[in-house]
Design a protein around this motif. Structure first.
Motif, mmCIF file in Angstrom:
data_model
loop_
_atom_site.group_PDB
_atom_site.id
_atom_site.type_symbol
_atom_site.label_atom_id
_atom_site.label_comp_id
_atom_site.label_asym_id
_atom_site.label_seq_id
_atom_site.Cartn_x
_atom_site.Cartn_y
_atom_site.Cartn_z
ATOM 1 N N PHE A 39 0.846 -1.185 0.000
ATOM 2 C CA PHE A 39 0.000 0.000 0.000
ATOM 3 C C PHE A 39 0.887 1.241 0.000
ATOM 4 O O PHE A 39 1.986 1.234 0.561
ATOM 5 C CB PHE A 39 -0.896 0.035 1.243
ATOM 6 N N SER A 63 -9.943 7.974 5.178
ATOM 7 C CA SER A 63 -10.613 7.354 4.037
ATOM 8 C C SER A 63 -9.628 6.605 3.135
ATOM 9 O O SER A 63 -10.038 5.916 2.208
ATOM 10 C CB SER A 63 -11.353 8.411 3.208
ATOM 11 N N SER A 64 -8.342 6.732 3.418
ATOM 12 C CA SER A 64 -7.310 6.122 2.585
ATOM 13 C C SER A 64 -7.115 4.653 2.952
ATOM 14 O O SER A 64 -7.060 4.291 4.135
ATOM 15 C CB SER A 64 -5.986 6.882 2.759
ATOM 16 N N SER A 65 -6.980 3.798 1.933
ATOM 17 C CA SER A 65 -6.702 2.384 2.182
ATOM 18 C C SER A 65 -5.330 2.213 2.824
ATOM 19 O O SER A 65 -5.107 1.280 3.607
ATOM 20 C CB SER A 65 -6.787 1.581 0.880
ATOM 21 N N THR A 66 -4.393 3.109 2.511
ATOM 22 C CA THR A 66 -3.067 3.046 3.127
ATOM 23 C C THR A 66 -3.168 3.314 4.622
ATOM 24 O O THR A 66 -2.445 2.704 5.429
ATOM 25 C CB THR A 66 -2.113 4.048 2.459
ATOM 26 N N ASP A 68 -5.622 2.480 6.648
ATOM 27 C CA ASP A 68 -6.070 1.254 7.316
ATOM 28 C C ASP A 68 -4.961 0.206 7.337
ATOM 29 O O ASP A 68 -4.817 -0.555 8.308
ATOM 30 C CB ASP A 68 -7.306 0.694 6.614
ATOM 31 N N LYS A 95 -6.354 7.576 -6.317
ATOM 32 C CA LYS A 95 -7.037 6.528 -5.577
ATOM 33 C C LYS A 95 -7.190 5.291 -6.457
ATOM 34 O O LYS A 95 -7.429 5.390 -7.652
ATOM 35 C CB LYS A 95 -8.430 6.994 -5.130
ATOM 36 N N ASP A 264 -12.860 4.330 -8.123
ATOM 37 C CA ASP A 264 -12.824 5.568 -7.330
ATOM 38 C C ASP A 264 -12.853 6.794 -8.245
ATOM 39 O O ASP A 264 -13.491 7.803 -7.933
ATOM 40 C CB ASP A 264 -11.566 5.611 -6.459
#
Length: 382
Positions: A39, A63-66, A68, A95, A264
């Motif tokens: 990520f 809101s970022s996958s990184t 999480d 994104k 996205d």
């Protein structure tokens, strides 16, 4: 336009974004790995926190996958980009999609974090604390590894531009002078005063002069017999050439890079499209708000190509001044039909190249025809 505020924070978001954009910062890519999946995301809200013990601070949007992934992994890498890595800043700033496509990485000894080869400096951190603020989590990291290479300059971010600091300051001055000209802050027929413009936009005088040379080459200002510069009247032919140039770039992006369009991207284009429709139906909405959203829509589409140079070239062909100068507050909502954008968005969502290009061509033809009508109504020039 609505704004999100908290108690004691009454600053409009657009104003805030413009002001903090005057803070020059380095550019980093935050990376991590979870169950073998890499990520990464571009971030500028990164800084050293303490020397004893060595700690770093990195802020990531929740809101970022990184974001999480860093929470799960407990480790993150800070890749401080070199000035020639502006493309990576764009690539990791988008994104969705495989951000590591074509990117060489080396795994860190601690945490197995993918670190970008060729970065100016690399820092590997173990997450120690995770306070939150607004929409972001602040990751406080204990430094486990740190290295840097010599002989390179850092990539800088200043007022929406990436590059060497002197370069981005020059780009920022260019954008400000271009807006000055297109907003007719110096009226048609009058000569621009570079020194006064430099003071007003808070730029170096030589950067203003360089911007005027560029704008002269682009046809937006004309040099008079005394060597000064005057705004060039917007004629039908000039505006048509700008529309054609923008359409050529967007058509090329659609034809060559539609496979890079992520879900996205589509969701964001649909959101902007819906907001454009809402503004057109709102009798109290401002034309500037509509035009800013329109710029955001087309920028998002061109950014799919992942080329900062292409995006910059595209932006230089924008001529929103025609609408600001020529459409009244009462009539713009009736004139600026966005139905072509609706069709373009759905064609992009379907990943239908031919349909998308046809919709883009219809949108371009409509814009050119309306511009010609408006310019004629104003005596042949705006």
């Amino acid at each position: 336009m609505s704004t999100n505020t908290i108690e004691g924070a009454g600053v409009d978001q657009l104003v805030f974004r413009n002001v903090v954009g005057h803070f020059a910062s380095g550019v980093t890519v935050i990376t991590t790995v979870v169950d073998g999946e890499m990520f990464g995301t571009t971030a500028s809200a990164v800084s050293s926190l303490s020397m004893d013990p060595p700690m770093m601070l990195a802020c990531l949007n929740r809101s970022s996958s990184t974001h999480d992934a860093v929470v799960k992994a407990g480790w993150f890498g800070i890749n401080i980009l070199a000035e020639e890595q502006g493309g990576l800043a764009m690539q990791f700033g988008r994104k969705g999609g495989d951000k590591f496509d074509g990117v060489a990485v080396t795994r860190s000894e601690h945490g197995g974090v993918p670190m970008i080869d060729g970065a100016l400096a690399q820092i590997v951190c173990r997450v120690a604390e995770t306070p939150t603020g607004g929409t972001h989590t602040v990751f406080l990291g204990l430094v486990a590894e740190a290295s840097a290479r010599e002989g390179a300059e850092p990539l800088a971010y200043y007022r929406g531009a990436f590059g060497r600091l002197e370069r981005v300051k020059e780009l920022a001055a260019y954008e400000s002078v271009r807006n000055w000209v297109l907003h007719r802050r110096t009226p048609l027929g009058e000569e621009l005063a570079p020194a006064a413009v430099a003071v007003e936009i808070k730029a170096e005088p030589h950067h203003v002069h360089n911007a005027l040379v560029k704008l002269n080459a682009e046809g937006l200002v004309t040099r008079n017999e005394q060597g000064g510069y005057q705004p060039t009247p917007m004629t039908e032919d000039l505006v048509a050439s700008f529309y054609d140039g923008r359409a050529t770039i967007e058509s090329g992006v659609i034809a060559s890079h539609l496979d890079k369009l992520t879900d996205d991207d589509v969701a964001d284009l649909r959101r902007i499209t819906a907001e454009l429709g809402r503004l057109r139906g709102d009798s109290d909405a401002a034309l500037d708000d509509f035009l800013k959203l329109n710029v955001a829509y087309h920028d998002r589409l061109v950014n799919v190509a992942g080329s900062a140079q292409l995006t910059d070239s595209f932006r230089r062909l924008g001529v929103g001044t025609v609408w600001r100068q020529a459409l009244t507050a009462e009539e713009w909502g009736r004139q600026l039909d966005h139905s072509y954008i609706v069709e373009l968005t759905e064609a992009l969502a379907a990943r239908d190249v031919q349909r998308a290009i046809a919709a883009l061509n219809a949108h371009t033809s409509f814009g050119k025809a309306l511009a010609q009508e408006v310019i004629k109504r104003h005596g042949g020039a705006v």
